[in-house]
Design an enzyme around this catalytic site. Sequence first.
Site, short mmCIF file in Angstrom:
data_model
loop_
_atom_site.label_atom_id
_atom_site.label_comp_id
_atom_site.label_asym_id
_atom_site.label_seq_id
_atom_site.Cartn_x
_atom_site.Cartn_y
_atom_site.Cartn_z
N HIS A 1 0.94 -1.61 0.11
CA HIS A 1 0.07 -0.09 0.12
C HIS A 1 0.89 1.31 -0.07
O HIS A 1 1.95 1.28 0.25
CB HIS A 1 -0.93 -0.07 1.27
CG HIS A 1 -2.10 -0.98 1.30
ND1 HIS A 1 -2.17 -1.71 2.23
CD2 HIS A 1 -3.05 -1.13 0.81
CE1 HIS A 1 -3.12 -2.49 2.01
NE2 HIS A 1 -3.74 -2.21 0.95
N CYS B 1 -2.70 0.82 9.41
CA CYS B 1 -3.82 -0.13 9.02
C CYS B 1 -4.73 -0.52 10.09
O CYS B 1 -5.79 -0.68 9.83
CB CYS B 1 -3.21 -1.60 8.65
SG CYS B 1 -1.56 -1.41 7.92
C1 CIR Z 1 -3.68 -7.60 3.78
O1 CIR Z 1 -2.85 -8.04 2.80
O2 CIR Z 1 -4.65 -7.01 3.26
C2 CIR Z 1 -3.44 -7.59 5.01
N1 CIR Z 1 -2.87 -8.94 5.60
C3 CIR Z 1 -2.77 -6.30 5.42
C4 CIR Z 1 -3.45 -5.20 5.28
C5 CIR Z 1 -2.34 -3.89 5.85
N2 CIR Z 1 -3.18 -2.83 5.71
C6 CIR Z 1 -2.83 -1.52 5.35
O3 CIR Z 1 -1.31 -1.56 5.07
N3 CIR Z 1 -3.64 -0.52 5.36
#
Ligand code: CIR
Length: 260
Positions: free
Chosen positions: A164, A251
């Site tokens: 991201h 996140c």
């Molecule tokens: C994913 O791959 O969607 C989750 N394991 C990690 C999400 C991380 N979110 C973020 O950076 N906003």
Amino acid sequence: MFQNVIVKQPCHRIAEGITSSPELGKPDYEKALEQHCAYVKALEKTGAKVCVLEANDAFPDSCFVEDTAVLTSKCAIVTNPGADSRKDETAAIVPVLQHFFPKEVIEFIHAPGTLEGGDVMMVRNHFYVGKSSRTNAEGIRQFLDILKKYGLSGSEVPLEHVLHLKTGVNYIENRNILVSGEFKNNSQFESYQKIEIPEEEAYAANSIWMNGTVIVPQGYPQTEQLIRDAGYPVITVDASEFRKIDGGLSCLSLRFTSLL
Ligand code: CIR
């Protein structure tokens, strides 16, 4: 100032979360829960009111609540996550947002558009949005249209390596920006005072500004010092279990001020 925060507790199936780093091992549920509690306490220390949502075992990645919405000073935008296993996480956030935003300013990203909140970085009224494996051109088009409707602006940042946008770049107010890897020389961030995060500490580029304090993951001493040297008080919290499934400190929360 962010008066409100929404977080969601990690669920029992957190070890099944999507990861690009299986070599780090699987997250331990109990430890993740402990780390999550400490994270909530850190947010509370900065003066925010934290709304803690119950875990949902249907979605292993659902503690990463940031990806389900983008909350602005004018409207809330419910996303359409690009990861198939995460798409339906958004259904649960809508009724929660209704406690904080008038119904008529809750907007939606629709398929075939996809967008995840981790790809959106807010700098006052401007929103940088990463074009990533999770956020596509149509999602960005819809997002920019919504911003325009509310007198806000946005611009696209193509990503090369990271998951991201905020995996690698985070705005910590006062024109200061944390940059790592591919973002160090990105011309879009030239006008900011860049704090360059050393490669071996790249994970800590995902530190978050909360009401004057910066919350930094524990175990990244160079980053912590750089942020202190820039004049910020720092709180560190252990995020090791979330890191195992590509999650960072941003996140784990939606940070905003309620419009109600
Ligand atoms: C994913 O791959 O969607 C989750 N394991 C990690 C999400 C991380 N979110 C973020 O950076 N906003």
